[in-house]
Design a protein around this motif. Structure first.
Motif, PDB file in Angstrom:
ATOM      1  N   VAL A 216       0.826  -1.205   0.000  1.00 48.31           N
ATOM      2  CA  VAL A 216       0.000   0.000   0.000  1.00 48.31           C
ATOM      3  C   VAL A 216       0.866   1.263   0.000  1.00 48.31           C
ATOM      4  CG1 VAL A 216      -0.250   0.300   2.504  1.00 48.31           C
ATOM      5  CG2 VAL A 216      -2.118   0.968   0.985  1.00 48.31           C
ATOM      6  N   GLU A 219       1.466   2.070  -3.506  1.00 51.80           N
ATOM      7  CA  GLU A 219       0.269   2.718  -4.040  1.00 51.80           C
ATOM      8  C   GLU A 219       0.248   4.194  -3.656  1.00 51.80           C
ATOM      9  OE1 GLU A 219      -3.425   0.871  -3.115  1.00 51.80           O
ATOM     10  OE2 GLU A 219      -2.706  -1.163  -3.538  1.00 51.80           O
ATOM     11  N   ARG A 293      -5.847  -0.705   0.692  1.00 49.93           N
ATOM     12  CA  ARG A 293      -5.569   0.028  -0.543  1.00 49.93           C
ATOM     13  C   ARG A 293      -5.775   1.523  -0.332  1.00 49.93           C
ATOM     14  NH1 ARG A 293     -10.566   0.855  -3.578  1.00 49.93           N
ATOM     15  NH2 ARG A 293     -12.322  -0.142  -2.509  1.00 49.93           N
ATOM     16  N   ILE A 440      -6.778   5.577   3.358  1.00 51.26           N
ATOM     17  CA  ILE A 440      -6.487   4.145   3.277  1.00 51.26           C
ATOM     18  C   ILE A 440      -7.694   3.365   3.769  1.00 51.26           C
ATOM     19  CG2 ILE A 440      -5.104   2.266   4.250  1.00 51.26           C
ATOM     20  CD1 ILE A 440      -2.694   4.044   4.175  1.00 51.26           C
TER      21      ILE A 440
END
Length: 514
Positions: A216, A219, A293, A440
């Motif tokens: 993450v 990301e 994510r 998140i």
């Protein structure tokens, strides 16, 4: 005397209008210095990346998470990440105050840059405060690059942009994240300033971040790179009028260190950084691993008229599958009729929905409170539990001692005690349709339980008011003071002027801008 004052006002008004007319057509200069760059790719070559590698390999597709609840830890975590970085630090933030914690962050980033760390800072121009000389000097360090998001063309009179270029400047970057070596990140609701880290003697925010390790983080870096390399991120050297060089950078940081030497906040922060560094390098192994994510609003999406940001779309999809409980903390809670209907559909099928937001006295934006107040009775009638934070809440205390006014700045949701969202996204139209946001989403019962405990504390009647309707459908506020139950029949401890202003704003057709 009266005639003189009226004449003076007219002269000032005419001058202001003339000035706006002259500067209102200013255009942003073409960016000639922007060079595309990306997050540090070989993150496992760093001490941070290598130390997390075993955990990541043992939990493929998952990331490790931890909530960062109090201001002391939140500031120390940011400083400790900066201190631990060996290759790169990326900072994205809406507001950066020039107070003690703002200066402390800047000084720590300069230290990292002096070690050879690449520092990229992206700050929204509205939240930056207009210190062009200061940020130009900061940017002059050879290992630091600063960019302003959606900057004002009129550097000395930004109001002209609002008057003549509102469609552009109305869209702001509300994201908050810090990433070290593309290995560990802090994402959440905190800007940079004393109010967000329990460091202001007069008023402080209850706020929340989430720390993350694992995929993450990559990301988050991709999100940062998208903004950094986008058309809205303008290098400081292309927008400010004051040119700066390394001598200006040296002078600037010397002045900052002189100010910090006199600040009580500095010593307190340094003690906490030592403890947080241990957490980062050792205790992170106790963090739960889970699927997670990044969810975020893209600048081009919210720039489209009438478009709905990606975060709201994702949250709506998750709401549709809630079966038992939905708990929310949101600094600004303006749901409008569609939101009331959606939440009411949940309560109608047995879902317990609880909301904690600001009261009139704890809210730092009166218009936002007016937007919330417009729908309180409808929410209660729909079966939603509504709580408002008390401005004298004990849940927030200044670490400098003394009394300080509390305000709610958290933006968090739990779904069925199974999943959580923590970020910069308020449940209001501005976050949904106008500003960029980031947060998140985590599918972890452990994180959800921790977040729910945090929310229960906030909604305690020792810290908040529970709203209800009397037999006539009028609002009541119930709380506990010194062990006694106390009920109010109007916004608690507010003045007539505050209630009148709120009532007037409620009449204005501005919900879409709140």
């Amino acid at each position: 005397m009266l005639q003189h004052e009226r004449t003076g006002f007219i002269h000032a008004f005419v001058y202001s209008v003339s000035f706006v007319a002259l500067v209102g057509c200013a255009q942003l200069p073409e960016s000639t210095s922007a060079v595309e760059s990306s997050a540090f790719a070989d993150y496992r070559s760093t001490t941070l990346g290598a130390s997390f590698a075993e955990g990541e390999d043992a939990h493929p597709g998952e990331s490790a998470f931890a909530l960062i609840k109090n201001g002391d830890q939140a500031l120390a975590a940011r400083l400790a990440l900066i201190d631990s970085a060996e290759q790169a630090v990326d900072v994205q933030v809406y507001i950066w105050e020039p107070d003690e914690t703002g200066l402390l962050m800047a000084e720590r980033l300069v230290r990292a840059a002096n070690r050879g760390v690449r520092v990229r800072v992206l700050v929204d121009d509205l939240g930056f405060g207009g210190d062009d000389a200061g940020i130009a000097a900061f940017d002059a360090h050879p290992n630091i690059e600063a960019r302003l998001f959606n900057p004002f063309a009129n550097r000395g009179f930004s109001m002209a942009d609002f008057l003549f270029d509102l469609n552009r400047v109305n869209h702001r970057m509300h994201n908050k994240m810090l990433i070290a070596d593309n290995s560990i990140a802090v994402v959440g609701g905190r800007n940079i300033g004393n109010h967000y880290f329990d460091s202001d003697p007069s008023s402080n925010f209850r706020d929340l971040d989430i720390g993350a390790i694992g995929p993450v983080v990559r990301e988050a870096s991709q999100v940062f790179d998208h903004f950094w390399n986008g058309d809205d991120a303008i290098p400081v050297v292309d927008i400010v009028e004051q040119a700066a060089d390394i001598n200006d950078a040296t002078t600037m940081i010397a002045n900052v260190r002189e100010q910090l030497a006199q600040a009580e906040t500095t010593g307190i922060a340094e003690d906490n950084v030592i403890a947080l560094s241990k957490v980062i390098h050792e205790d992170w192994q106790r963090w739960p691993w889970a699927r997670g994510r990044i969810v975020w609003n893209r600048p081009d999406t919210v720039a489209e008229s009438g478009a709905t940001g990606e975060i709201l779309i994702a949250l709506r999809q998750r709401l549709d599958s809630v079966q038992h409980t939905l708990n929310t903390e949101s600094a600004y809670f303006v749901v409008r009729d569609g939101g009331v209907e959606r939440l009411g559909s949940l309560t109608a099928r047995g879902v317990k929905v609880r909301v904690l937001t600001n009261s009139l006295l704890s809210n730092d934006v009166l218009a936002a409170h007016a937007g919330h107040a417009k729908y309180r009775e409808k929410l209660l009638a729909a079966g939603v539990e509504v709580y408002e934070l008390r401005a004298d809440s004990n849940v927030i205390k200044s670490k400098l001692g003394g009394e300080s006014r509390a305000g709610l700045h958290t933006k968090a949701i739990t779904f069925d005690n199974e999943a959580s969202f923590v970020g910069s996204f308020n449940l209001d139209p501005r976050s949904a349709n106008i500003n960029t946001e980031a947060g998140i989403y985590v599918e972890s019962e452990t994180i959800a339980a921790d977040l729910n405990a945090y929310m229960v504390e906030g909604a305690s009647l020792k810290n908040s008011y529970r709203l209800s309707l009397d037999e006539d459908g009028d609002l009541l506020w119930t709380t506990e003071i010194d062990g006694e139950t106390v009920t109010y029949d109007e916004d608690p401890l507010s003045t007539f002027g505050q209630r009148f202003t709120t009532g007037f704003i409620k009449l204005l057709p501005i919900d879409s801008q709140l």
